[in-house]
Design a protein around this motif. Structure first.
Motif, mmCIF file in Angstrom:
data_model
loop_
_atom_site.group_PDB
_atom_site.id
_atom_site.type_symbol
_atom_site.label_atom_id
_atom_site.label_comp_id
_atom_site.label_asym_id
_atom_site.label_seq_id
_atom_site.Cartn_x
_atom_site.Cartn_y
_atom_site.Cartn_z
ATOM 1 N N VAL A 44 -1.227 6.015 2.936
ATOM 2 C CA VAL A 44 -0.047 5.388 2.336
ATOM 3 C C VAL A 44 -0.461 4.134 1.580
ATOM 4 N N ASP A 45 0.487 3.581 0.829
ATOM 5 C CA ASP A 45 0.191 2.402 0.013
ATOM 6 C C ASP A 45 0.555 1.088 0.697
ATOM 7 N N THR A 46 1.532 1.128 1.591
ATOM 8 C CA THR A 46 1.933 -0.090 2.293
ATOM 9 C C THR A 46 2.218 0.208 3.750
ATOM 10 N N VAL A 47 1.919 -0.772 4.584
ATOM 11 C CA VAL A 47 2.287 -0.726 6.000
ATOM 12 C C VAL A 47 2.776 -2.119 6.369
ATOM 13 N N THR A 48 3.960 -2.203 6.944
ATOM 14 C CA THR A 48 4.560 -3.509 7.228
ATOM 15 C C THR A 48 5.177 -3.537 8.619
ATOM 16 N N GLU A 111 10.645 -2.862 -6.307
ATOM 17 C CA GLU A 111 9.888 -3.505 -7.374
ATOM 18 C C GLU A 111 8.403 -3.171 -7.297
ATOM 19 N N HIS A 112 7.938 -2.887 -6.088
ATOM 20 C CA HIS A 112 6.540 -2.501 -5.898
ATOM 21 C C HIS A 112 6.298 -1.047 -6.287
ATOM 22 N N GLY A 113 7.360 -0.319 -6.589
ATOM 23 C CA GLY A 113 7.219 1.068 -7.015
ATOM 24 C C GLY A 113 7.213 2.075 -5.899
ATOM 25 N N LEU A 114 7.615 1.674 -4.701
ATOM 26 C CA LEU A 114 7.639 2.631 -3.594
ATOM 27 C C LEU A 114 8.722 3.675 -3.811
ATOM 28 N N GLY A 135 4.977 2.975 3.320
ATOM 29 C CA GLY A 135 5.558 3.366 2.044
ATOM 30 C C GLY A 135 4.524 3.998 1.131
ATOM 31 N N SER A 136 5.019 4.874 0.255
ATOM 32 C CA SER A 136 4.147 5.550 -0.705
ATOM 33 C C SER A 136 4.733 5.421 -2.110
ATOM 34 N N THR A 137 3.860 5.172 -3.089
ATOM 35 C CA THR A 137 4.315 5.057 -4.478
ATOM 36 C C THR A 137 4.415 6.415 -5.156
ATOM 37 N N THR A 138 4.022 7.461 -4.431
ATOM 38 C CA THR A 138 4.178 8.818 -4.955
ATOM 39 C C THR A 138 5.039 9.623 -3.994
ATOM 40 N N SER A 139 5.724 10.600 -4.519
ATOM 41 C CA SER A 139 6.546 11.451 -3.659
ATOM 42 C C SER A 139 5.647 12.240 -2.714
#
Length: 402
Positions: A44-48, A111-114, A135-139
């Protein structure tokens, strides 16, 4: 995704969260390591991580991999609102495949494109600690195994957060309690004082307190109190009530009126809080103790040549919840030379499985016309002995020595 023939995502996550090296890290370091590993393992692109605040009403961004701005900007999400708030409220995984103002409170996410967000609750000891989301910026679709793996990480983090908060709260409560207990007791000609405070072995530091201070007009104020509950919250409320009572003590001569004002303050500002308090003003010239009691156990009075007794004071309701709206009453108790007065909290006389009256009778039997330091020593030996009290114990002894 899992490579063909390779270990499953679950087994790789289990290896990551059971790494013995994590035990050597503090909470922030652990969060950093596990978020980075989760980001890599889940692709994934983000982990929070968002942690629930003390009031349990908001989630606060604490750590992130891939979207540090959430932390740097102090992002807050109300529990029950938006994506993360829904995870917290429902207590189960939530997946959204449209990230915009209609689904998410925090604009940084879209805004980050998620495009896809998966969140799971962090629960320890049956209580919500926070929310972990990726979160992922791609489906993409998350498999049931991936959701379960993310929940494993959340469970590990929840335990760490709970342990860290418990340690921090105990340390803070201890420091607060120590800072608010009198460092020394006031002196007045012909009057001697001594005190004890011991935190409960099971509950830890809580809301018990005692206070002794001089007042204008050759008077001494003596307070003993117990806020319902334990831990940091009880200690904080105790500190506020202590300060408020001192302020009212300078404005009002009648202890009953002081407790009336304290009750109003507690009922209005300290929501869902209740405390028992006994407040006495000793007039060192007239040798009278003016006493008011709000739900607290009665002081013990030992007069030379007389049977030790409990002060004959009316017991009003505790402070808080507007319980004392019908008014409070006090009483004047003579304290002739040689007399001893003892105020205490219930931790001294209450024991699990034992009758309270029996504990009170043991206390009465231990009190006699003696010096306050000797009295404290004798009382603690008789009622505490060599076994730790389960609840806080606060004790104040005052002797009229002339």
């Amino acid at each position: 995704m899992t490579e063909a023939g390779g270990p499953s995502i679950r087994s790789r996550v289990l290896d990551a969260i059971t790494d013995g090296a994590l035990k050597e890290l503090d909470l922030d370091e652990m969060l950093g390591v596990l978020l980075e590993r989760s980001r890599e393992l889940l692709g994934v692109d983000t982990v929070t991580v968002l942690l629930v605040d003390r009031g349990g009403e908001q989630l606060v961004a604490r750590a992130s991999s891939g979207l540090a701005a959430e932390v740097f900007q102090g992002v807050r999400v109300p529990v029950g609102r938006g994506f993360a708030g829904s995870v917290a409220r429902r207590g189960e995984p939530v997946l959204i495949e449209r990230v915009d103002e209609s689904t998410v409170v925090n604009p940084l996410l879209w805004e980050h494109g998620l495009r896809v967000l998966l969140g799971v609750p962090m629960i320890a000891q049956g209580e919500l600690a926070g929310v972990l989301h990726v979160g992922s910026t791609t489906s993409r679709r998350f498999t049931a195994e991936e959701v379960g793996a993310l929940q494993l990480v959340a469970d590990r983090l929840a335990v760490a957060v709970h342990a860290d908060r418990t340690r921090a709260e105990r340390a803070a409560a201890t420091m607060l309690q120590e800072s608010l207990l009198p460092s020394s007791l006031p002196s007045a000609e012909g009057w001697e004082l001594a005190a004890r405070y011991v935190p409960g072995a099971e509950s830890g530091v809580g809301g018990d307190w005692y206070d002794v201070f001089t007042l204008p007009g050759d008077r001494i104020g003596v307070v003993i109190g117990d806020v319902v509950g334990s831990g940091l919250r009880a200690a904080v409320v105790m500190g506020r009530l202590r300060s408020a009572l001192r302020a009212y003590a300078l404005e009002y001569l009648d202890p009953a009126q002081v407790l009336e004002k304290l009750d109003r303050k507690a009922s209005y500002f300290e929501h869902n809080t209740m405390a028992t308090v006994a407040y006495a003003i000793i007039d060192t010239k007239t040798h009278l103790m003016n006493l008011a009691v709000a739900g607290h156990l009665l002081p013990v009075v030992a007069v030379p040549g007389e049977r030790t007794r409990f002060a004959p004071a009316p017991v009003g309701p505790p402070v808080g919840f507007d319980l004392g709206t019908t008014g409070r009453r006090g009483v004047s108790v003579p304290v002739p030379p040689g007399s001893l007065v003892v105020l205490y909290t219930d931790g001294l006389v209450e024991r699990r499985g034992q009758d309270l009256d029996a504990g009170l009778e043991r206390l009465r039997g231990a009190v006699g016309p003696m010096g306050p330091e000797a009295a404290c020593t004798r009382i603690m030996a008789a009622l505490v002995g060599d076994r730790p009290a389960t609840d806080d114990v606060a004790l104040v002894a005052i002797r009229h020595s002339d």
